[in-house]
Design an enzyme around this catalytic site. Structure first.
Site, PDB file in Angstrom:
ATOM      1  N   HIS A  44       0.834  -1.199   0.000  1.00  0.00           N
ATOM      2  CA  HIS A  44       0.000   0.000   0.000  1.00  0.00           C
ATOM      3  C   HIS A  44       0.873   1.255   0.000  1.00  0.00           C
ATOM      4  CE1 HIS A  44      -3.904  -2.122   1.458  1.00  0.00           C
ATOM      5  NE2 HIS A  44      -3.829  -2.033   0.154  1.00  0.00           N
ATOM      6  N   HIS A  79      -0.015  -8.876   1.345  1.00  0.00           N
ATOM      7  CA  HIS A  79      -1.165  -9.092   2.230  1.00  0.00           C
ATOM      8  C   HIS A  79      -1.722 -10.502   2.163  1.00  0.00           C
ATOM      9  CE1 HIS A  79      -1.157  -4.732   1.168  1.00  0.00           C
ATOM     10  NE2 HIS A  79      -1.296  -4.618   2.462  1.00  0.00           N
ATOM     11  N   GLU A 131      -5.592  -8.021   3.583  1.00  0.00           N
ATOM     12  CA  GLU A 131      -4.998  -8.993   4.504  1.00  0.00           C
ATOM     13  C   GLU A 131      -6.081  -9.750   5.257  1.00  0.00           C
ATOM     14  OE1 GLU A 131      -2.665  -9.169   8.741  1.00  0.00           O
ATOM     15  OE2 GLU A 131      -2.027  -7.568   7.375  1.00  0.00           O
ATOM     16  N   CYS A 194       2.229  -8.098  14.247  1.00  0.00           N
ATOM     17  CA  CYS A 194       3.645  -8.149  13.889  1.00  0.00           C
ATOM     18  C   CYS A 194       4.458  -7.283  14.849  1.00  0.00           C
ATOM     19  CB  CYS A 194       3.811  -7.651  12.457  1.00  0.00           C
ATOM     20  SG  CYS A 194       5.519  -7.528  11.921  1.00  0.00           S
TER      21      CYS A 194
END
Length: 283
Positions: A44, A79, A131, A194
């Protein structure tokens, strides 16, 4: 008056998964003899995507048909994709390069395992985000919930397995889990946020708290960049989210002694360096 200081957050810019994907695509673009496509934008970041297109890597919205001219290479975006897409690409004989972030892959494995163990699957994340859609595809029947309030519309079963979009805030996950406690008999949580996301959010929050002005650079279509801007705004009212340095306005920095800079996980280091130089010319 002394010139303001410009400080980059301790953790900012392209994460491991993004850099890995960029490196993969750069190599594919250099080696391929036929068309190279990414299924949706690789990351993105519109500027990066435009740069790849200039190198012959085009974005497609669905799995292409093979061509007679030469082999087609299809790159799966960071994603991730639903399993049906991978199967269709294989059936069509395309050369598939999987650039899915390994940390996103971990979420796919988690939902498959939890569903196999009989849990109702809840994905804490933004419905419609690529995602999240890919995660849902790996656990048919799973439900995406944006926040704790969204649980009001969900029939919660006795055993619930919870995963989370990798770029979500820990506070959002905690709120959902807290709301589930006492409603479900058993709640199994796999925190799939993450580490790079948590590091960037923490560093951005700390820098914003001691800055007069914050500039966040990254795609407006980037969930993690938008979330960084929201986090910074909570501590620094003069927070500005931009995609390119052309959007900078000298008036933002009038009277500022400290300027903070951070960037989303889809923002290469070169864009951060360019931003710092551009701000330096304005102040």
């Amino acid at each position: 008056m002394a010139r303001p200081t410009i400080t980059i957050a301790d953790h900012a810019g392209a994460c491991y998964g993004v850099q890995r994907a960029l490196d993969l695509v750069e190599q594919v673009a250099a080696d391929a003899t036929g068309p190279v496509h990414t299924l949706g934008p690789l990351i993105h970041n519109p500027q990066v995507v435009a740069g790849l297109e200039a190198k012959g890597v085009t974005v497609v919205s669905e799995v292409p048909e093979p061509t007679e001219e030469g082999g087609v290479t299809l790159v799966l975006r960071t994603h991730g994709v639903v399993p049906q897409v991978e199967r269709l690409a294989a059936q069509r004989g395309l050369a598939v390069v999987d650039a899915t972030c390994p940390y996103v892959k971990r979420v796919h494995h988690a939902v498959e395992r939890l569903q196999g163990q009989g849990y109702q699957i809840l994905v804490v994340g933004e419905s419609g985000h690529p995602e999240v859609e890919a995660i849902l595809g790996h656990a048919p029947g799973a439900i995406a919930v944006a926040d704790a309030a969204a649980l009001d519309d969900v029939h919660v079963e006795p055993r619930v397995g919870v995963v989370v979009q990798t770029t979500q805030a820990k506070a959002t996950l905690d709120a959902v889990v807290s709301s589930l406690t006492g409603v479900a008999r058993e709640v199994c949580v796999v925190n799939t946020i993450c580490a790079a996301t948590s590091e960037r959010q923490k560093a951005a929050r700390e820098l914003a708290a001691r800055s007069d002005v914050m500039v966040v650079i990254g795609g407006r279509n980037s969930a993690n960049t938008t979330r960084l801007a929201t986090i910074c705004s909570a501590s620094c009212a003069a927070t500005h989210h931009i995609e390119t340095c052309d959007e900078l306005d000298a008036s933002w920095f009038e009277g500022a002694a400290t300027i903070g800079v951070t960037a989303g996980a889809s923002t290469p280091t070169a864009q951060i360096d360019e931003l710092v130089e551009a701000i330096g010319r304005l102040v």
